[in-house]
Design a protein around this motif. Structure first.
Motif, mmCIF file in Angstrom:
data_model
loop_
_atom_site.group_PDB
_atom_site.id
_atom_site.type_symbol
_atom_site.label_atom_id
_atom_site.label_comp_id
_atom_site.label_asym_id
_atom_site.label_seq_id
_atom_site.Cartn_x
_atom_site.Cartn_y
_atom_site.Cartn_z
ATOM 1 N N VAL A 95 -14.084 5.150 34.392
ATOM 2 C CA VAL A 95 -15.093 4.681 35.352
ATOM 3 C C VAL A 95 -16.399 5.468 35.191
ATOM 4 O O VAL A 95 -17.489 4.902 35.187
ATOM 5 C CB VAL A 95 -14.561 4.804 36.794
ATOM 6 N N ALA A 96 -16.269 6.787 35.027
ATOM 7 C CA ALA A 96 -17.458 7.629 34.917
ATOM 8 C C ALA A 96 -18.231 7.382 33.627
ATOM 9 O O ALA A 96 -19.433 7.657 33.552
ATOM 10 C CB ALA A 96 -17.065 9.100 35.023
ATOM 11 N N GLU A 97 -17.564 6.856 32.609
ATOM 12 C CA GLU A 97 -18.234 6.543 31.343
ATOM 13 C C GLU A 97 -19.135 5.323 31.428
ATOM 14 O O GLU A 97 -20.062 5.165 30.623
ATOM 15 C CB GLU A 97 -17.195 6.260 30.252
ATOM 16 N N LEU A 98 -18.865 4.444 32.391
ATOM 17 C CA LEU A 98 -19.527 3.141 32.391
ATOM 18 C C LEU A 98 -21.051 3.202 32.393
ATOM 19 O O LEU A 98 -21.683 2.432 31.667
ATOM 20 C CB LEU A 98 -19.010 2.291 33.556
ATOM 21 N N PRO A 99 -21.693 4.068 33.206
ATOM 22 C CA PRO A 99 -23.157 4.104 33.121
ATOM 23 C C PRO A 99 -23.653 4.406 31.709
ATOM 24 O O PRO A 99 -24.585 3.754 31.220
ATOM 25 C CB PRO A 99 -23.536 5.219 34.105
ATOM 26 N N TRP A 100 -23.030 5.372 31.050
ATOM 27 C CA TRP A 100 -23.434 5.719 29.678
ATOM 28 C C TRP A 100 -23.179 4.556 28.731
ATOM 29 O O TRP A 100 -24.016 4.218 27.885
ATOM 30 C CB TRP A 100 -22.658 6.951 29.227
ATOM 31 N N VAL A 101 -22.020 3.913 28.874
ATOM 32 C CA VAL A 101 -21.658 2.809 27.981
ATOM 33 C C VAL A 101 -22.561 1.605 28.210
ATOM 34 O O VAL A 101 -23.096 1.011 27.261
ATOM 35 C CB VAL A 101 -20.181 2.413 28.197
ATOM 36 N N TRP A 102 -22.743 1.219 29.456
ATOM 37 C CA TRP A 102 -23.512 0.018 29.760
ATOM 38 C C TRP A 102 -25.006 0.184 29.509
ATOM 39 O O TRP A 102 -25.671 -0.744 29.063
ATOM 40 C CB TRP A 102 -23.289 -0.382 31.219
ATOM 41 N N MET A 103 -25.531 1.361 29.806
ATOM 42 C CA MET A 103 -26.977 1.560 29.716
ATOM 43 C C MET A 103 -27.424 2.179 28.398
ATOM 44 O O MET A 103 -28.604 2.446 28.200
ATOM 45 C CB MET A 103 -27.457 2.439 30.878
ATOM 46 N N ARG A 104 -26.494 2.430 27.509
ATOM 47 C CA ARG A 104 -26.839 3.040 26.229
ATOM 48 C C ARG A 104 -27.868 2.191 25.490
ATOM 49 O O ARG A 104 -27.689 0.982 25.323
ATOM 50 C CB ARG A 104 -25.559 3.171 25.381
ATOM 51 N N PRO A 105 -28.979 2.795 25.034
ATOM 52 C CA PRO A 105 -29.994 2.012 24.304
ATOM 53 C C PRO A 105 -29.393 1.323 23.088
ATOM 54 O O PRO A 105 -28.514 1.872 22.417
ATOM 55 C CB PRO A 105 -31.010 3.090 23.877
ATOM 56 N N HIS A 106 -29.851 0.121 22.818
ATOM 57 C CA HIS A 106 -29.319 -0.626 21.686
ATOM 58 C C HIS A 106 -29.573 0.091 20.368
ATOM 59 O O HIS A 106 -28.840 -0.115 19.393
ATOM 60 C CB HIS A 106 -29.940 -2.020 21.645
ATOM 61 N N SER A 107 -30.572 0.930 20.333
ATOM 62 C CA SER A 107 -30.889 1.660 19.103
ATOM 63 C C SER A 107 -29.979 2.864 18.887
ATOM 64 O O SER A 107 -29.898 3.406 17.775
ATOM 65 C CB SER A 107 -32.344 2.144 19.139
ATOM 66 N N ALA A 108 -29.286 3.303 19.950
ATOM 67 C CA ALA A 108 -28.400 4.471 19.842
ATOM 68 C C ALA A 108 -27.089 4.052 19.192
ATOM 69 O O ALA A 108 -26.440 3.096 19.611
ATOM 70 C CB ALA A 108 -28.136 5.063 21.224
ATOM 71 N N LYS A 109 -26.690 4.761 18.148
ATOM 72 C CA LYS A 109 -25.491 4.418 17.396
ATOM 73 C C LYS A 109 -24.313 5.309 17.794
ATOM 74 O O LYS A 109 -24.491 6.417 18.281
ATOM 75 C CB LYS A 109 -25.757 4.545 15.889
ATOM 76 N N LEU A 110 -23.127 4.801 17.540
ATOM 77 C CA LEU A 110 -21.902 5.539 17.850
ATOM 78 C C LEU A 110 -21.422 6.379 16.667
ATOM 79 O O LEU A 110 -20.342 6.965 16.725
ATOM 80 C CB LEU A 110 -20.796 4.566 18.269
ATOM 81 N N ASP A 111 -22.214 6.421 15.590
ATOM 82 C CA ASP A 111 -21.838 7.205 14.418
ATOM 83 C C ASP A 111 -21.518 8.638 14.826
ATOM 84 O O ASP A 111 -22.282 9.291 15.521
ATOM 85 C CB ASP A 111 -22.991 7.226 13.397
ATOM 86 N N GLY A 112 -20.389 9.128 14.375
ATOM 87 C CA GLY A 112 -20.002 10.496 14.677
ATOM 88 C C GLY A 112 -19.222 10.634 15.966
ATOM 89 O O GLY A 112 -18.557 11.650 16.187
ATOM 90 N N LEU A 113 -19.293 9.618 16.830
ATOM 91 C CA LEU A 113 -18.581 9.679 18.104
ATOM 92 C C LEU A 113 -17.222 8.995 18.017
ATOM 93 O O LEU A 113 -16.303 9.328 18.754
ATOM 94 C CB LEU A 113 -19.418 9.024 19.208
ATOM 95 N N VAL A 114 -17.098 8.027 17.102
ATOM 96 C CA VAL A 114 -15.865 7.248 16.974
ATOM 97 C C VAL A 114 -15.288 7.421 15.575
ATOM 98 O O VAL A 114 -15.979 7.215 14.574
ATOM 99 C CB VAL A 114 -16.125 5.754 17.246
ATOM 100 N N THR A 115 -14.027 7.812 15.511
ATOM 101 C CA THR A 115 -13.306 7.843 14.243
ATOM 102 C C THR A 115 -12.376 6.632 14.190
ATOM 103 O O THR A 115 -12.090 6.009 15.219
ATOM 104 C CB THR A 115 -12.504 9.145 14.084
ATOM 105 N N TRP A 116 -11.878 6.317 12.987
ATOM 106 C CA TRP A 116 -11.124 5.077 12.797
ATOM 107 C C TRP A 116 -9.764 5.327 12.171
ATOM 108 O O TRP A 116 -9.636 6.094 11.225
ATOM 109 C CB TRP A 116 -11.934 4.105 11.928
ATOM 110 N N ASP A 117 -8.766 4.663 12.719
ATOM 111 C CA ASP A 117 -7.396 4.738 12.232
ATOM 112 C C ASP A 117 -6.883 3.309 12.046
ATOM 113 O O ASP A 117 -6.581 2.624 13.018
ATOM 114 C CB ASP A 117 -6.518 5.498 13.241
ATOM 115 N N GLY A 118 -6.842 2.854 10.814
ATOM 116 C CA GLY A 118 -6.330 1.513 10.543
ATOM 117 C C GLY A 118 -7.383 0.439 10.413
ATOM 118 O O GLY A 118 -7.056 -0.752 10.455
#
Length: 288
Positions: free
Chosen positions: A66-89
């Motif tokens: 729930v606390a993540e939602l403001p950051w997730v919803w309002m994140r600028p479209h130019s801001a990338k998730l590179d480095g924040l998300v790793t991938w498995d599969g």
């Protein structure tokens, strides 16, 4: 700009690890202040046969979500998730897309599904085009401008929760595209069947199986694990090859039961991140 929108904009500027830690406190606060929430949470855990020690971290995880939602919803479209998300599969998704029959992301209320949708669109959109998903307008008017920023990101397209929207998904998959479905969301009356889920019959959507059966698209079990605060997220992707989801001759009840078993597998892999407070066994509402 409404006061609520101003607050969301303010919270969106806070460091994500800080919001997650505050959310964990919020999760436990709600737990202690709401006996009905506590009872429902514990009843769902018990029905699933999950040990309390394994499910207990979900109390804090739900607050963090729930606390993540403001950051997730309002994140600028130019801001990338590179480095924040790793991938498995991720190779399983890419193999499905390269086969040309499309892919259905089967992502339940597990981990951070909001981040997951954005991460998938951002990573795969430049190569495979936008992810098309059904989105219902926010029930509260004040939420609409906040949610809109999250639903209209690059490579993330929305379709209405209507027959026209379903047709859009079918066309997308037949053209080799991809979509995402929340398989454990209780659908409106008439859009599901009763099928077992952790030992209880629950009203289960038929949409996911019908899409797979009609298009031949590969279903990919997917969930976005929230790592300890400050360490980001890990996207897990696995093919879901239950024959009942590919065979159009089986009954909707049989196909729905197979989908529920797939959700159970994901939940049991990470019971500390499932939305146990969700009333999965509630009666479906009438559409309208």
């Amino acid at each position: 700009m409404s006061l609520t929108t101003r607050i969301f904009h303010f919270l969106a500027r806070m460091p994500l690890p800080l919001m997650q830690r505050l959310g964990a406190v919020l999760g436990w606060l709600v737990w202690w202040l709401s006996p009905s929430y506590r009872r429902n949470f514990k009843a769902n855990v018990q029905a699933a046969g999950v040990a309390w020690r394994d499910a207990r971290p979900a109390v804090a995880a739900i607050g963090a979500m729930v606390a993540e939602l403001p950051w997730v919803w309002m994140r600028p479209h130019s801001a990338k998730l590179d480095g924040l998300v790793t991938w498995d599969g991720a190779e399983h998704f890419e193999a499905a897309m390269q086969a040309g029959k499309g892919a259905i992301i089967m992502s339940p209320h597990l981990g951070s599904w909001e981040i997951g949708a954005q991460a998938i669109a951002e990573k795969f959109g430049p190569t495979y085009g936008p992810m098309v998903a059904l989105f219902r307008p926010a029930r509260k008017a004040w939420l609409e401008p906040l949610v809109a920023n999250a639903r209209t990101r690059p490579y993330l397209d929305s379709a209405p929760t209507s027959l026209a929207g379903v047709r859009t998904l079918i066309r997308t998959l037949r053209n080799g595209g991809y979509t995402a479905i929340l398989p454990d969301q209780v659908p409106p009356l008439g859009q599901g069947v009763w099928a077992p889920f952790f030992g209880r019959d629950v009203y289960t959507m038929t949409l996911l199986a019908k899409l797979a059966q009609q298009t031949g698209a590969q279903v990919i079990m997917t969930w976005c694990e929230r790592l300890p605060a400050g360490q980001g997220f890990c996207m897990h992707m696995r093919p879901f090859d239950a024959p009942e989801v590919k065979d159009s001759s089986v009954s909707p009840e049989v196909a729905a039961a197979a989908v529920n078993r797939g959700v159970e597998r994901m939940v049991l892999d990470a019971p500390g991140q499932y939305l146990w407070g969700y009333a999965r066994d509630k009666q479906p509402r009438a559409e309208g």
